[in-house]
Design a protein around this motif. Structure first.
Motif, mmCIF file in Angstrom:
data_model
loop_
_atom_site.group_PDB
_atom_site.id
_atom_site.type_symbol
_atom_site.label_atom_id
_atom_site.label_comp_id
_atom_site.label_asym_id
_atom_site.label_seq_id
_atom_site.Cartn_x
_atom_site.Cartn_y
_atom_site.Cartn_z
ATOM 1 N N PHE A 174 8.157 11.074 25.745
ATOM 2 C CA PHE A 174 7.676 11.694 24.515
ATOM 3 C C PHE A 174 8.545 12.885 24.164
ATOM 4 C CE2 PHE A 174 4.761 13.389 21.467
ATOM 5 C CZ PHE A 174 4.748 14.750 21.688
ATOM 6 N N VAL A 175 8.818 13.084 22.866
ATOM 7 C CA VAL A 175 9.603 14.227 22.405
ATOM 8 C C VAL A 175 8.764 15.154 21.539
ATOM 9 C CG1 VAL A 175 11.609 14.972 21.056
ATOM 10 C CG2 VAL A 175 11.758 12.918 22.486
ATOM 11 N N ALA A 176 8.166 14.603 20.480
ATOM 12 C CA ALA A 176 7.404 15.445 19.544
ATOM 13 C C ALA A 176 6.463 14.557 18.748
ATOM 14 C CB ALA A 176 8.346 16.188 18.609
ATOM 15 N N THR A 226 1.732 20.052 14.952
ATOM 16 C CA THR A 226 2.823 19.522 15.758
ATOM 17 C C THR A 226 2.658 19.846 17.236
ATOM 18 O OG1 THR A 226 4.140 21.518 15.382
ATOM 19 C CG2 THR A 226 4.438 19.699 13.829
ATOM 20 N N TYR A 227 3.367 19.072 18.047
ATOM 21 C CA TYR A 227 3.364 19.296 19.492
ATOM 22 C C TYR A 227 4.691 18.796 20.034
ATOM 23 C CZ TYR A 227 1.961 19.209 24.374
ATOM 24 O OH TYR A 227 1.889 19.437 25.720
ATOM 25 N N TYR A 228 5.263 19.547 20.987
ATOM 26 C CA TYR A 228 6.585 19.214 21.523
ATOM 27 C C TYR A 228 6.578 19.181 23.035
ATOM 28 C CZ TYR A 228 8.062 20.666 16.849
ATOM 29 O OH TYR A 228 8.208 20.794 15.486
ATOM 30 N N THR A 229 7.427 18.375 23.600
ATOM 31 C CA THR A 229 7.643 18.455 25.027
ATOM 32 C C THR A 229 8.419 19.734 25.317
ATOM 33 O OG1 THR A 229 8.351 17.178 26.963
ATOM 34 C CG2 THR A 229 9.843 17.213 25.081
ATOM 35 N N THR A 276 12.559 20.308 15.580
ATOM 36 C CA THR A 276 11.451 20.489 14.653
ATOM 37 C C THR A 276 11.090 19.151 14.031
ATOM 38 O OG1 THR A 276 12.176 22.742 14.115
ATOM 39 C CG2 THR A 276 10.618 21.681 12.604
ATOM 40 N N ILE A 277 9.832 18.764 14.159
ATOM 41 C CA ILE A 277 9.354 17.539 13.537
ATOM 42 C C ILE A 277 8.645 17.901 12.237
ATOM 43 C CG2 ILE A 277 7.152 17.535 14.805
ATOM 44 C CD1 ILE A 277 7.351 14.453 14.894
#
Length: 119
Positions: free
Chosen positions: A47-49, A58-61, A69-70
């Motif tokens: 998983f990346v984002a 949003t959520y990021y690894t 930035t997603i």
């Protein structure tokens, strides 16, 4: 089901930037979340984002926080991943995914786009 097509991959030097895009079509009205995953050679997909389709949270690894930035454009049915300060360890095939039934189940996947970061 949702159909996903990624674009924007390529070769970049370490420290550079790339922007990936994912165009969604089909039953996009049912999308709950969209996400980016990646798979490096010899490794499992990770998983990346992710981003919620309605609220945009949003959520990021951890390894990409502060660099990636997603974002999404609901009107255009697209999700993007802006990748800055790229590192060789970011080299992977990047996949776009959509969750349409349950937020935790990604049931639609793109074909992937290659990102290569040279040192």
């Amino acid at each position: 089901q949702v159909q996903l097509v990624e674009s924007g991959g390529g070769l970049v030097q370490a420290g550079g930037s790339l922007r990936l895009s994912c165009a969604a079509s089909g039953r996009t009205f049912s999308t709950l979340r969209m996400a980016w995953f990646r798979q490096a050679p010899g490794k499992e997909r990770e998983f990346v984002a992710r981003i919620t389709w309605s609220g945009g949270s949003t959520y990021y690894t951890d390894s990409v926080k502060g660099r990636f930035t997603i974002s999404r454009d609901v009107a255009k049915n697209t999700v993007s991943l802006q990748m800055n300060s790229l590192k060789p360890e970011d080299t992977a095939v990047y996949y776009c995914a959509a969750a349409t039934i349950r937020a935790t189940l990604y049931d639609s996947w793109g074909q992937g786009t290659q990102v290569t970061v040279s040192s």
